[in-house]
Scaffold this active site. Structure first.
Site, short mmCIF file in Angstrom:
data_model
loop_
_atom_site.label_atom_id
_atom_site.label_comp_id
_atom_site.label_asym_id
_atom_site.label_seq_id
_atom_site.Cartn_x
_atom_site.Cartn_y
_atom_site.Cartn_z
N ASP A 202 31.35 -35.28 -102.92
CA ASP A 202 32.13 -36.51 -102.78
C ASP A 202 32.80 -36.86 -104.10
O ASP A 202 32.19 -36.77 -105.17
CB ASP A 202 31.19 -37.64 -102.35
CG ASP A 202 31.93 -38.94 -102.10
OD1 ASP A 202 32.90 -38.92 -101.31
OD2 ASP A 202 31.55 -39.96 -102.70
N GLU A 244 35.78 -32.75 -102.41
CA GLU A 244 36.81 -33.74 -102.13
C GLU A 244 37.51 -34.00 -103.46
O GLU A 244 36.99 -34.70 -104.32
CB GLU A 244 36.18 -35.04 -101.61
CG GLU A 244 37.22 -36.09 -101.29
CD GLU A 244 36.69 -37.51 -101.25
OE1 GLU A 244 37.32 -38.34 -100.61
OE2 GLU A 244 35.65 -37.80 -101.87
#
Ligand code: MG
Length: 541
Positions: A202, A244
């Site tokens: 993330d 990401e």
């Protein structure tokens, strides 16, 4: 190494949030028990890897991305035992599992942050990023502009300001602290032991940023990626990291390294230019984006997606193009978010036109990389704009026309989020059970397309080249390995077009993989007529 060992190049990834997928104990919240009951449906779609959104204990103020314990399962979703049971069943069905690794920040309810606030001499104080004075740039660099006011917040308890790239209830971890790095390795090691095949990292650019830290000026922040990769590879040789990282193309090298850093990156730029091309019915933007995509190491792979659990971020388009995309895909103010994106699902954005929905999915499945499908997209689910922020695209999976869309038999008021009920996208009209029985449904098309994709693994693992067709509305490309060659041709316009494929290799026959027709090119003329929004996947035989 045989190429097959690089499983991520053959991956078809399905992303889901346990809390909205299937409720197994009927308390209104999806859980691991429910998910385990629905694994066959995921496998039957043709998926071979599941990406789970965060399921850890959380105050749940940011959809689980605010974690207070990295080593457990949130009580609402089940137990660690339920997780292991789920893992076992997924593996039995031939599916790998990757999970979200959210270590850019913790929840402010994490015991580390409690200790840090209460005692500046505690070792946990340096787990976070502090400042005695309010930094001058405290009101800049918010990830959620319009919702988030600052990136530094004063802690009364600690008597100092702490840095938070995201919400103020998510204090950033201090990545340059060796103890924090050790904690991250421990978290990865724990879940690897429970059988996961890797991590979706993330907020990767923020994880490694050194803003506000006293790190030496010559610190190479990308070095951290290499160190995590080394640890991962020691523990489990074929585990992967999928980042990401919505970064400009000239930074991509830093993330892949020379094959010694991350394995996969979401291709955010291609995503945005795909939508721009769909809006303008002009493939030249996609062609440009593909040409501007740098070469990546052999072990590296792009993750190709249309929609995910966040907004459709259009921040990398020019202002003019972004406005045009807004106008077409999300014209109303409540469809837009953070001044850069659209908080709608694919089907509503494309006016629920099955031709355009299939065209977009066909692009996702054939552009060079591994496709990532967001749950519900296989049946063309809609969104609920009455919900705040990104919750609009996080409504319960629509399984059937029964109560609560078959997601849960709890009283309606107890559902984690309301199910969609409007006439067009409501669960009575759009659901898995009905589409299962209808051979003309999007679900059946997706199953066929995903099976075809498995047979055309050159799209994921092969070399890539654009094919010249002299028609700006059409994107044509070919992918090949030593073993075979496939082509994909997409007409983005609403008009029929005739094209000529110009490529060098010798072709006797072309098999239309999705349509199951055989073309015999005449004298190398290679002419094709493409219907409006038409697409062909052709295998050279
Ligand atoms: Mg439940």
């Amino acid at each position: 190494m045989l190429s097959r060992d690089m499983w991520h190049k053959y991956a078809i990834i399905y992303s889901l949030d346990v809390e909205t997928f299937m409720d197994g104990n009927n308390d209104g919240i999806g859980d691991f028990k429910g998910l385990s009951q629905r694994l066959e449906t995921i496998a039957s779609l043709g998926v071979n890897c599941i990406w789970l959104l965060p399921f850890y204990p959380t105050p749940n103020r940011d959809n689980g991305y605010d974690i207070k314990d990295y080593y457990g399962v949130d009580g609402r979703l089940g137990t660690l035992g339920d997780f292991v049971e789920f893992m076992h069943q997924a593996q039995e069905l031939g599916m790998r599992v990757i999970i979200d690794l959210v270590v850019n920040h913790t929840s402010n309810e994490h015991p580390w942050f409690h200790s840090a606030q209460e005692d500046p001499d505690s070792k946990y104080y340096d787990y976070y990023v502090w400042s005695e004075e309010k930094p001058e740039d405290a009101d800049e660099g918010m990830v959620f502009p319009g919702v988030q006011e600052s990136t530094w917040t004063y802690s009364e308890k600690a008597g100092a300001w702490y840095f938070h790239r995201f919400y103020k209830h998510q204090p950033d971890l201090n990545i340059s602290n060796p103890d924090v790095q050790e904690e991250i390795r421990k978290i990865m090691g724990f879940w690897l032991e429970l059988g996961v095949s890797g991590f979706r990292i993330d907020a990767a650019p923020f994880l490694i940023e050194l803003r506000g830290l006293d790190a030496p000026k010559d610190t190479d922040k990308y070095q951290y990626l290499k160190e995590f990769r080394q640890f991962l590879s020691w523990r489990k040789g074929n585990a992967i990291m999928l980042a990401e990282a919505n970064v400009p193309m000239d930074k991509v090298d830093e993330y892949f390294g020379d094959g010694n850093k991350l394995h996969m990156l979401f291709h955010f730029m291609l995503n945005q230019y795909t939508f721009l091309s769909l809006v303008r019915q002009d493939a030249s933007y996609l062609r440009e984006a593909l040409k501007n995509t740098p070469d990546i190491p052999n072990i590296g792979q792009w993750a190709i997606f249309l929609r995910n659990h966040d907004e459709l971020d259009l921040g990398r388009l020019s202002k003019e193009h972004r406005e045009e995309a807004f106008e077409e895909l999300g014209p109303k103010e409540n469809m837009q978010i953070y001044h850069r994106g659209i908080r709608r699902r694919l089907a509503p954005m494309l006016d629920n036109d099955p031709r355009r929905i299939k065209l977009a999915n066909s692009l996702m499945l054939t552009l060079p990389g591994s496709p990532v499908i967001y749950y519900g997209e296989e049946i063309g689910m809609g969104d609920d704009l009455s919900l705040s922020g990104r919750s609009s695209v996080r409504t319960p999976m629509q399984w059937s026309s029964r109560k609560n869309a078959g997601f849960s038999s709890a009283p309606e008021d107890n559902l984690i989020r309301p199910v969609i009920k409007d006439s067009e996208f409501g669960y009575k009209n759009v659901n898995y059970a009905d589409q299962s029985r209808d051979e003309d449904s999007l679900l059946h098309w997706m199953r066929r397309a995903l099976r075809a994709r498995q047979e055309c693994e050159e799209f994921g693992a092969g070399n890539f080249e654009l094919i010249d067709v002299q028609e700006s509305a059409v994107l044509a490309h070919r992918c090949w390995t030593d073993e075979g060659e496939v082509m994909a041709i997409h007409n983005l316009s609403d008009k029929e077009v005739s094209i000529t494929l110009n490529f060098d290799s010798k072709v006797d026959h072309l098999l239309d993989v999705l349509g199951n027709k055989l073309y015999k090119p005449e004298d190398g003329a290679r002419k094709l007529t493409m219907e409006a929004y038409g697409y062909h996947w052709l295998r050279v035989i």
